[in-house]
Every structure is written in structure tokens, then in C-alpha cells.
Design a protein around this motif. Structure first.
Motif, PDB file in Angstrom:
ATOM      1  N   SER A 203       0.840  -1.195   0.000  1.00  0.00           N
ATOM      2  CA  SER A 203       0.000   0.000   0.000  1.00  0.00           C
ATOM      3  C   SER A 203       0.873   1.243   0.000  1.00  0.00           C
ATOM      4  CB  SER A 203      -0.927   0.018   1.221  1.00  0.00           C
ATOM      5  OG  SER A 203      -0.181   0.101   2.417  1.00  0.00           O
TER       6      SER A 203
ATOM      7  N   ARG B 250      -3.684   3.708  -2.372  1.00  0.00           N
ATOM      8  CA  ARG B 250      -3.964   2.527  -3.187  1.00  0.00           C
ATOM      9  C   ARG B 250      -3.264   1.327  -2.573  1.00  0.00           C
ATOM     10  NH1 ARG B 250      -0.622   4.082  -8.728  1.00  0.00           N
ATOM     11  NH2 ARG B 250       1.416   4.416  -7.756  1.00  0.00           N
TER      12      ARG B 250
ATOM     13  N   ARG C 195      -2.656  -3.274  -2.857  1.00  0.00           N
ATOM     14  CA  ARG C 195      -2.754  -4.537  -3.595  1.00  0.00           C
ATOM     15  C   ARG C 195      -2.534  -5.673  -2.610  1.00  0.00           C
ATOM     16  NH1 ARG C 195       0.990  -5.157  -8.752  1.00  0.00           N
ATOM     17  NH2 ARG C 195      -0.557  -3.631  -9.484  1.00  0.00           N
TER      18      ARG C 195
ATOM     19  N   VAL D  87     -14.133   4.389  -1.740  1.00  0.00           N
ATOM     20  CA  VAL D  87     -13.208   3.299  -2.027  1.00  0.00           C
ATOM     21  C   VAL D  87     -13.649   2.537  -3.277  1.00  0.00           C
ATOM     22  CG1 VAL D  87     -12.132   1.214  -1.121  1.00  0.00           C
ATOM     23  CG2 VAL D  87     -12.749   3.060   0.432  1.00  0.00           C
TER      24      VAL D  87
ATOM     25  N   TRP E  86     -12.493  -1.016  -5.511  1.00  0.00           N
ATOM     26  CA  TRP E  86     -11.649  -2.190  -5.479  1.00  0.00           C
ATOM     27  C   TRP E  86     -12.109  -3.219  -6.500  1.00  0.00           C
ATOM     28  CZ3 TRP E  86     -15.610  -1.284  -2.202  1.00  0.00           C
ATOM     29  CH2 TRP E  86     -16.487  -2.319  -1.874  1.00  0.00           C
ATOM     30  N   GLU E  87     -11.130  -3.956  -7.009  1.00  0.00           N
ATOM     31  CA  GLU E  87     -11.389  -5.043  -7.942  1.00  0.00           C
ATOM     32  C   GLU E  87     -11.148  -6.356  -7.222  1.00  0.00           C
ATOM     33  OE1 GLU E  87      -9.911  -6.782 -12.288  1.00  0.00           O
ATOM     34  OE2 GLU E  87      -9.013  -4.970 -11.451  1.00  0.00           O
ATOM     35  N   ASP E  88     -12.143  -7.207  -7.237  1.00  0.00           N
ATOM     36  CA  ASP E  88     -12.060  -8.496  -6.562  1.00  0.00           C
ATOM     37  C   ASP E  88     -12.440  -9.585  -7.549  1.00  0.00           C
ATOM     38  OD1 ASP E  88     -11.943 -10.552  -4.738  1.00  0.00           O
ATOM     39  OD2 ASP E  88     -13.867 -10.095  -3.804  1.00  0.00           O
TER      40      ASP E  88
ATOM     41  N   SER F  83      -6.524  -8.825  -5.067  1.00  0.00           N
ATOM     42  CA  SER F  83      -7.388  -7.651  -5.169  1.00  0.00           C
ATOM     43  C   SER F  83      -6.546  -6.389  -5.251  1.00  0.00           C
ATOM     44  CB  SER F  83      -8.347  -7.564  -3.969  1.00  0.00           C
ATOM     45  OG  SER F  83      -7.622  -7.360  -2.775  1.00  0.00           O
ATOM     46  N   GLU F  84      -7.092  -5.362  -5.900  1.00  0.00           N
ATOM     47  CA  GLU F  84      -6.473  -4.047  -5.961  1.00  0.00           C
ATOM     48  C   GLU F  84      -7.502  -3.025  -5.507  1.00  0.00           C
ATOM     49  OE1 GLU F  84      -4.756  -3.101  -9.701  1.00  0.00           O
ATOM     50  OE2 GLU F  84      -3.475  -4.895  -9.758  1.00  0.00           O
ATOM     51  N   SER F  85      -7.059  -1.984  -4.823  1.00  0.00           N
ATOM     52  CA  SER F  85      -7.991  -0.997  -4.292  1.00  0.00           C
ATOM     53  C   SER F  85      -7.428   0.407  -4.410  1.00  0.00           C
ATOM     54  CB  SER F  85      -8.320  -1.312  -2.821  1.00  0.00           C
ATOM     55  OG  SER F  85      -7.132  -1.418  -2.065  1.00  0.00           O
TER      56      SER F  85
ATOM     57  N   SER G 159      -4.663  -2.415   8.006  1.00  0.00           N
ATOM     58  CA  SER G 159      -5.084  -1.437   7.014  1.00  0.00           C
ATOM     59  C   SER G 159      -4.129  -0.254   7.031  1.00  0.00           C
ATOM     60  CB  SER G 159      -6.521  -0.976   7.291  1.00  0.00           C
ATOM     61  OG  SER G 159      -6.614  -0.371   8.570  1.00  0.00           O
TER      62      SER G 159
END
Length: 235
Positions: A5, A20, A22, A40, A42-44, A68-70, A224
Motif C-alpha cells: 500500500s 492505493r 494490492r 473506495v 476495489w477489484e475483486d 485484489s487491488e484498491s 489497514s
């Protein structure tokens, strides 16, 4: 589990920071308390999501599974979305998200990149989806308001869903965690941040960070994003 991050400051008075991350693999992550809310994305597993998340008043466990990426836009205190309730310890997910767009406030918007998040925020401000009460940001950072104490309390609660005391306790615990992670002794943290004693510090860390002082000094594990909060630009 590998978690990467990064975050950057923002020159927008509406934004505290942009971040961001990962993640890959499977693990339980500790989500630390925060007094701000954020937008937020994110790709899951190939599916995009978007959500407005409110302040979190205690540390909690979050299950991470797969890759995942956020991307997140953390808003400054006093920045609000008038069409939403104050989402303390909760979130509101976008009703429709594609690879490039999301819906917020009944309209479709482009999903931003890490470097151009402020452009989206500026559009949301112009269209009235986002507004800001500068007094809230000022008093949170120790400024003196030109209105009565009850008015300040109402405006802080209306903008954040939290009291000034709750915000300060959360922010103090976050700063304590950073200081301990940087090698400062617990007793020095107690004196620097105004805790009564080391048990007081320990209770605060357990509630808001989900870690002991010793664990933070040794390496906090999967948590986090934790960063030093500062007054946003223009405050």
C-alpha cells in the motif's frame, strides 16, 4: 499473504489523502479505527466495486481472499455527502459499477486513477454531491471557533457522525501506533500524547488499533493503511 500500500497527500481542502493497495493470498487483516470517511474502489476477482465508507470507531478483523487491488479517497473532516446519512461503522455500496464508472447520488461518474482523484472530487463538489463545513476541520485540529460550543458540537456530529472527543481519541491512538512502530518507548508515547499512564495507552491501542504496544514495536503484521494525519491544504 502479500499486502502492498501507499498513500499521498492532497492539495484539495476536501481530501485528507489518496491511497492505493494490492493484496494477494488469504489472510485476516486488522482494519484500524479511523475518524474520517472515504470513497473506495476495489477489484475483486475481476469485478469492480465502489463504496462510501464511514468512520470506524474500533479495530476490526477483515478477511482477505484471493488477489485484489484498491484505491481510496480519504476525505478531510467536515467534508460530507448531503444525500447520505452519516455512515458510522457502516458503508453504502454503489448500486452500479463497471470497469470505468460508478453511480453516486443518482449519477454516473468515472472511476479515478491514483494521480487524478482530485479531479473527480472537484466535479462532485461542483455538482453538489460533496460539500464541506470548514469549521469542523478547524476545530478538529485545535482551532478556536467563532460560534458557541453547542453549535460546534452539532456541526461536528452532523458532518462526521462522531463527537470531538471520539475523533481525538481515535486520532491519538493512530499517532501512538505510528510512534511505537517508529521505535519510541511506550512511556515516552504516554507523556508525548497525554495518556494517563501505560494501561490507558494499552486500552486505547487495543480498542482502536487492535494491537499491543509490544506487537507494534516488533512489527504490526497485516493492517489497514495507517498514516500520520495532518490538516488538509487550505484549512
Amino acid at each position: 499473504m502479500a499486502v502492498e500500500s501507499e498513500h499521498r497527500a492532497s492539495d484539495s481542502p476536501h481530501v485528507a489523502c489518496v491511497w492505493r493497495g494490492r493484496a494477494s493470498g488469504f489472510e485476516t487483516m486488522t482494519s484500524v479505527a479511523t475518524s474520517t470517511w472515504e470513497l473506495v474502489f476495489w477489484e475483486d476477482r475481476g469485478v469492480m466495486h465502489a463504496s462510501v465508507r464511514g468512520p470506524e470507531t474500533a479495530a476490526s478483523a477483515v478477511e482477505l481472499a484471493g488477489d485484489s487491488e484498491s484505491l481510496g479517497i480519504t476525505f478531510a473532516h467536515g467534508t460530507v455527502m448531503p444525500h447520505l446519512p452519516r455512515l458510522v461503522d457502516s458503508a453504502a455500496e454503489s448500486p452500479h459499477v463497471t470497469d470505468r464508472t460508478f453511480v453516486l447520488g443518482g449519477r454516473e461518474w468515472p472511476i479515478p486513477d491514483f494521480d487524478d482523484a482530485e479531479a473527480l472530487v472537484a466535479r462532485l463538489v461542483r455538482e453538489g454531491v460533496i460539500s464541506r463545513d470548514p469549521l469542523v476541520d478547524e476545530v478538529v485540529w485545535g482551532g478556536i471557533a467563532r460560534v458557541g460550543a453547542r453549535s460546534v458540537q452539532r456541526r461536528v456530529a452532523a458532518a462526521t457522525g462522531l463527537t470531538q472527543g471520539a475523533i481525538r481519541r481515535i486520532e491519538r491512538a493512530r499517532e501512538a501506533a505510528l510512534l511505537l512502530g517508529g521505535g519510541l518507548a511506550p512511556l515516552e508515547v504516554v507523556h508525548r500524547l497525554g495518556y494517563y499512564d501505560q494501561p490507558h495507552l494499552a486500552r486505547s491501542l487495543q480498542r482502536f488499533i487492535g494491537r499491543t504496544a509490544t506487537r507494534l514495536q516488533q512489527g504490526p503484521g497485516t493492517m489497514s493503511l495507517l498514516y500520520k494525519t495532518e490538516p488538509p491544504a487550505g484549512s
